[in-house]
Design a protein around this motif. Sequence first.
Motif, mmCIF file in Angstrom:
data_model
loop_
_atom_site.group_PDB
_atom_site.id
_atom_site.type_symbol
_atom_site.label_atom_id
_atom_site.label_comp_id
_atom_site.label_asym_id
_atom_site.label_seq_id
_atom_site.Cartn_x
_atom_site.Cartn_y
_atom_site.Cartn_z
ATOM 1 N N SER A 1 0.836 -1.191 0.000
ATOM 2 C CA SER A 1 0.000 0.000 0.000
ATOM 3 C C SER A 1 0.874 1.246 0.000
ATOM 4 C CB SER A 1 -0.914 0.015 1.234
ATOM 5 O OG SER A 1 -1.471 1.301 1.438
ATOM 6 N N LEU A 2 0.756 2.066 -1.029
ATOM 7 C CA LEU A 2 1.529 3.305 -1.073
ATOM 8 C C LEU A 2 1.132 4.248 0.055
ATOM 9 C CD1 LEU A 2 1.859 2.172 -4.063
ATOM 10 C CD2 LEU A 2 2.165 4.563 -4.729
ATOM 11 N N ASP A 3 -0.144 4.256 0.377
ATOM 12 C CA ASP A 3 -0.636 5.184 1.400
ATOM 13 C C ASP A 3 -0.116 4.834 2.786
ATOM 14 O OD1 ASP A 3 -2.676 6.549 -0.434
ATOM 15 O OD2 ASP A 3 -3.304 4.455 -0.541
ATOM 16 N N ARG A 4 0.138 3.543 3.047
ATOM 17 C CA ARG A 4 0.566 3.096 4.372
ATOM 18 C C ARG A 4 2.086 3.010 4.498
ATOM 19 N NH1 ARG A 4 -3.758 1.150 7.706
ATOM 20 N NH2 ARG A 4 -5.669 1.762 6.626
ATOM 21 N N ASP A 5 2.792 3.028 3.382
ATOM 22 C CA ASP A 5 4.233 2.801 3.382
ATOM 23 C C ASP A 5 4.956 3.775 4.314
ATOM 24 O OD1 ASP A 5 6.781 1.747 2.301
ATOM 25 O OD2 ASP A 5 6.952 3.744 1.401
ATOM 26 N N GLY A 6 5.670 3.229 5.286
ATOM 27 C CA GLY A 6 6.482 4.028 6.183
ATOM 28 C C GLY A 6 5.728 4.828 7.220
ATOM 29 N N ARG A 7 4.425 4.691 7.294
ATOM 30 C CA ARG A 7 3.625 5.506 8.196
ATOM 31 C C ARG A 7 3.473 4.886 9.596
ATOM 32 N NH1 ARG A 7 0.510 9.469 5.631
ATOM 33 N NH2 ARG A 7 1.861 10.419 4.042
ATOM 34 N N GLY A 8 3.621 3.574 9.695
ATOM 35 C CA GLY A 8 3.509 2.912 10.985
ATOM 36 C C GLY A 8 2.101 2.847 11.536
ATOM 37 N N THR A 9 1.102 2.992 10.660
ATOM 38 C CA THR A 9 -0.299 3.014 11.109
ATOM 39 C C THR A 9 -0.992 1.671 10.946
ATOM 40 O OG1 THR A 9 -0.945 3.820 8.910
ATOM 41 C CG2 THR A 9 -0.557 5.476 10.617
#
Length: 261
Positions: A183-191
Amino acid sequence: MLMPRLIPVLLLMNGQLVRSETFTQHQIIGDPLHEVSRFNEWKVDELIYLDITREGGLAQGRRDSGNRAYADSMEVLEAVASQCFMPLTWGGRIQSLDQVREIFSRGADKVAINTAAFETPELITQVAKRFGAQAMVVSVDVRQTNNGYDVMIQGGRTATGRDPVSWAKEAEDRGAGEILLQSLDRDGRGTGYDTALIEQVSDAVTIPVIACSGVGVYEHYAKGLKAGADAVAAANIWHFKELADRGGKRALQRAGFDVRM
């Protein structure tokens, strides 16, 4: 039932390891070979390297940095494979069967293909027939839209207008042995994982789905498996937490999953 796998994903850019956020921001964190020894000691289930280099050659780095200089990405792969004692998947910038053949000759066990698989789906079948479906991983990058989800290619820069469920089903029909779902939207966000996306794709195919993108705490892994993934993967958490394999698997055990310790 097979035990769920817990998989580190290592991102390479210009020959160096990087952490990523939303496929657009990247921070150099070290040499691609250094992490292999640590993962060997932890006896991780599997290892995925993705070359996300967009342009330019390999960075040589400072002479006093302790990082080795590599001539090209295949030299990186050969160095990694020579010290890697777990199944190794190599992906990124793969465009032809000849490249796949070289990647396997350098020591990889599987290839993960994204853009070329989408633009030339016959390549999926060619790889599966030549090397076996178990060696052919189709990487599916997804961005959320107002109307649902859109498959992205070219490192997340190009929208295809294709629904990830239909594309995953076609990839399976063409011979893919696994889907790496990011998921591009979740990448690296830690959510946490996009569990709705995982559920939709996992329900649509019979081949294993590897969930990736969004892990910030170990408890996120179980949510990915409960959504239907057969394996859970992450990138950044492996670099910034000690004994990340043990911590992740203990969290899975607490959630009721039987994992290989």
